[in-house]
Write a protein that holds these residues in place. Sequence first.
Motif, PDB file in Angstrom:
ATOM      1  N   LEU A 280      40.041 114.157  34.253  1.00  0.00           N
ATOM      2  CA  LEU A 280      38.872 113.569  33.598  1.00  0.00           C
ATOM      3  C   LEU A 280      38.013 114.637  32.942  1.00  0.00           C
ATOM      4  O   LEU A 280      37.513 114.445  31.825  1.00  0.00           O
ATOM      5  CB  LEU A 280      38.052 112.786  34.625  1.00  0.00           C
ATOM      6  N   THR A 281      37.819 115.778  33.618  1.00  0.00           N
ATOM      7  CA  THR A 281      36.990 116.854  33.064  1.00  0.00           C
ATOM      8  C   THR A 281      37.567 117.356  31.747  1.00  0.00           C
ATOM      9  O   THR A 281      36.826 117.578  30.777  1.00  0.00           O
ATOM     10  CB  THR A 281      36.893 118.012  34.075  1.00  0.00           C
ATOM     11  N   ALA A 282      38.884 117.524  31.693  1.00  0.00           N
ATOM     12  CA  ALA A 282      39.525 118.012  30.463  1.00  0.00           C
ATOM     13  C   ALA A 282      39.365 117.003  29.323  1.00  0.00           C
ATOM     14  O   ALA A 282      39.118 117.395  28.170  1.00  0.00           O
ATOM     15  CB  ALA A 282      41.008 118.285  30.734  1.00  0.00           C
ATOM     16  N   ILE A 283      39.482 115.708  29.642  1.00  0.00           N
ATOM     17  CA  ILE A 283      39.315 114.673  28.611  1.00  0.00           C
ATOM     18  C   ILE A 283      37.901 114.720  28.039  1.00  0.00           C
ATOM     19  O   ILE A 283      37.693 114.636  26.820  1.00  0.00           O
ATOM     20  CB  ILE A 283      39.606 113.275  29.200  1.00  0.00           C
ATOM     21  N   ILE A 284      36.890 114.856  28.922  1.00  0.00           N
ATOM     22  CA  ILE A 284      35.495 114.899  28.462  1.00  0.00           C
ATOM     23  C   ILE A 284      35.274 116.094  27.539  1.00  0.00           C
ATOM     24  O   ILE A 284      34.665 115.964  26.465  1.00  0.00           O
ATOM     25  CB  ILE A 284      34.543 114.957  29.675  1.00  0.00           C
ATOM     26  N   ILE A 300      22.038 117.137  17.559  1.00  0.00           N
ATOM     27  CA  ILE A 300      22.202 116.504  18.883  1.00  0.00           C
ATOM     28  C   ILE A 300      23.040 117.437  19.759  1.00  0.00           C
ATOM     29  O   ILE A 300      24.088 117.933  19.334  1.00  0.00           O
ATOM     30  CB  ILE A 300      22.898 115.125  18.755  1.00  0.00           C
ATOM     31  N   ARG A 301      22.561 117.696  20.936  1.00  0.00           N
ATOM     32  CA  ARG A 301      23.201 118.649  21.847  1.00  0.00           C
ATOM     33  C   ARG A 301      23.968 117.917  22.947  1.00  0.00           C
ATOM     34  O   ARG A 301      23.518 116.886  23.447  1.00  0.00           O
ATOM     35  CB  ARG A 301      22.156 119.572  22.481  1.00  0.00           C
ATOM     36  N   PHE A 302      25.077 118.484  23.347  1.00  0.00           N
ATOM     37  CA  PHE A 302      25.855 117.989  24.491  1.00  0.00           C
ATOM     38  C   PHE A 302      25.494 118.812  25.724  1.00  0.00           C
ATOM     39  O   PHE A 302      25.461 120.045  25.671  1.00  0.00           O
ATOM     40  CB  PHE A 302      27.362 118.093  24.236  1.00  0.00           C
ATOM     41  N   ARG A 303      25.231 118.125  26.823  1.00  0.00           N
ATOM     42  CA  ARG A 303      24.949 118.809  28.095  1.00  0.00           C
ATOM     43  C   ARG A 303      25.942 118.285  29.145  1.00  0.00           C
ATOM     44  O   ARG A 303      26.289 117.110  29.145  1.00  0.00           O
ATOM     45  CB  ARG A 303      23.510 118.559  28.545  1.00  0.00           C
ATOM     46  N   PHE A 304      26.373 119.187  30.021  1.00  0.00           N
ATOM     47  CA  PHE A 304      27.418 118.844  30.987  1.00  0.00           C
ATOM     48  C   PHE A 304      26.952 119.129  32.412  1.00  0.00           C
ATOM     49  O   PHE A 304      26.468 120.230  32.703  1.00  0.00           O
ATOM     50  CB  PHE A 304      28.700 119.641  30.709  1.00  0.00           C
ATOM     51  N   HIS A 305      27.081 118.128  33.280  1.00  0.00           N
ATOM     52  CA  HIS A 305      26.882 118.288  34.720  1.00  0.00           C
ATOM     53  C   HIS A 305      28.204 117.912  35.398  1.00  0.00           C
ATOM     54  O   HIS A 305      28.348 116.821  35.958  1.00  0.00           O
ATOM     55  CB  HIS A 305      25.740 117.404  35.224  1.00  0.00           C
ATOM     56  N   ILE A 345      29.449 113.681  36.225  1.00  0.00           N
ATOM     57  CA  ILE A 345      30.484 113.072  37.058  1.00  0.00           C
ATOM     58  C   ILE A 345      29.976 113.017  38.487  1.00  0.00           C
ATOM     59  O   ILE A 345      29.563 114.034  39.052  1.00  0.00           O
ATOM     60  CB  ILE A 345      31.802 113.872  36.993  1.00  0.00           C
ATOM     61  N   GLY A 346      29.954 111.803  39.050  1.00  0.00           N
ATOM     62  CA  GLY A 346      29.567 111.611  40.440  1.00  0.00           C
ATOM     63  C   GLY A 346      30.757 111.155  41.251  1.00  0.00           C
ATOM     64  O   GLY A 346      31.916 111.336  40.842  1.00  0.00           O
ATOM     65  N   ARG A 347      30.479 110.548  42.372  1.00  0.00           N
ATOM     66  CA  ARG A 347      31.563 110.046  43.220  1.00  0.00           C
ATOM     67  C   ARG A 347      32.156 108.785  42.597  1.00  0.00           C
ATOM     68  O   ARG A 347      31.551 107.728  42.597  1.00  0.00           O
ATOM     69  CB  ARG A 347      31.020 109.733  44.618  1.00  0.00           C
ATOM     70  N   ASP A 348      33.331 108.929  42.015  1.00  0.00           N
ATOM     71  CA  ASP A 348      34.043 107.820  41.364  1.00  0.00           C
ATOM     72  C   ASP A 348      33.268 107.243  40.185  1.00  0.00           C
ATOM     73  O   ASP A 348      33.450 106.075  39.842  1.00  0.00           O
ATOM     74  CB  ASP A 348      34.341 106.694  42.374  1.00  0.00           C
TER      75      ASP A 348
END
Length: 412
Positions: A280-284, A300-305, A345-348
């Motif tokens: 999933l991380t690679a797809i995002i 517009i900026r992309f932010r990742f958690h 990305i959280g739990r599921d």
Amino acid sequence: MMKLKTKYLLFVAILHGIALVLTYFIFRENRWLFLVSEIFIALSLVVAWRLYRQLIAPLKMLMQGIEAIRDKDFNVRFLATGKYEMDQLISVYNQMIDQLREERTLQEQQHFFLEKLIQTSPTGIIILDYDGNLQQVNPRAQQLLKTLPSLLSEVKALGSGDSRSISLNGVNTYKLQKSHFIDRGFPRHFVMVEELTAEILAAEKNVYGKVIRMMAHEVNNTIGPVNSIIASTLQAQPLDAQHRSALEVAAERNQHLNRFMRNFADLVKLPPPDRKRTDLTAIIKQVALLMELPAKDKNIRFRFHLPAQTVWVQADSHQLEQALINIIRNSIDAIGREGDITFSIGRDTLEITDTGGGIQEPASLFTPFYSTKPDGQGIGLTLVREILLGHGWDFSLETYGERDTRFIIHFR
């Protein structure tokens, strides 16, 4: 209050005491008559005692039966004694206790079945107390209340005997039906929450599928011959610049119309997902890289958690990528200029948050052909919906506050 057996014994004692006194005064001159009278009084006492025991025994047995019933013990039965009156009473009592036991067993079985049915029902069941407050819910209703907190206010606003269909998040549609039952002489209400999403989506897809196929058929039958004629004309005839330019523009518009219809056809022809173990991380990150230029053009900026470790999901990577592209495009259009899109990305769960102006008409978001953009086709979010539902994932798109709109996907 004096018990009946005490009264009886007291009466017998007084009666025989008086008899003893009278015989003493009457027959004291004749010793033999006095002795005979004493023997009769003694026999009378014996008979009275035996009658007392025979009369009091059924009462004692009846009291034991009453105590058993009071303790809800319906297993106590009495044996026949050989005495007619006593056996009649015992027979009636045993029949009554057998009937009570059978009824209680049947009631317990029905209660267990009803409880099991409520707990396993795919329909949400909400039971209210006498004041209309939440008292009991089954697992399905508990799940719905957790994902849709505003559902409870809709339940309370519904009148007894009423039913209505609601769509609280633009994705799922529910039918609420409220009724009541009598508990201890007072009415109590319960609400059944039935999800209609699958049926509505199937009917909706059937309708717009037919429309799209008919449109695609007519457009393709027209565009092919027209483009052929235009191409032949451009090659075979010496044309001035104005007419050549007009024909080239017409051919380009035909191609645009063809692409336009192909987008609709892709929605109808969406295949079942080929689910595989997907990063999933690679797809995002891949989708974010693809959409980075359109986002930068609008500042517009992309932010990742994202977690450091790899997050795996069972998904069709191509369909998931297409869904994320459409979600991000929708967020970019909602922001306009100057803002942030955050991936968490959280739990599921995957949460995509944007700082746009929020949702104006949530009930229409995922409606086919609905768009707030002047040149929008209204299929972007519809395609997202079809992909996510095809994977069996829950999702929601809601505005939680000013410049805080979240698209949340729940993987399962």
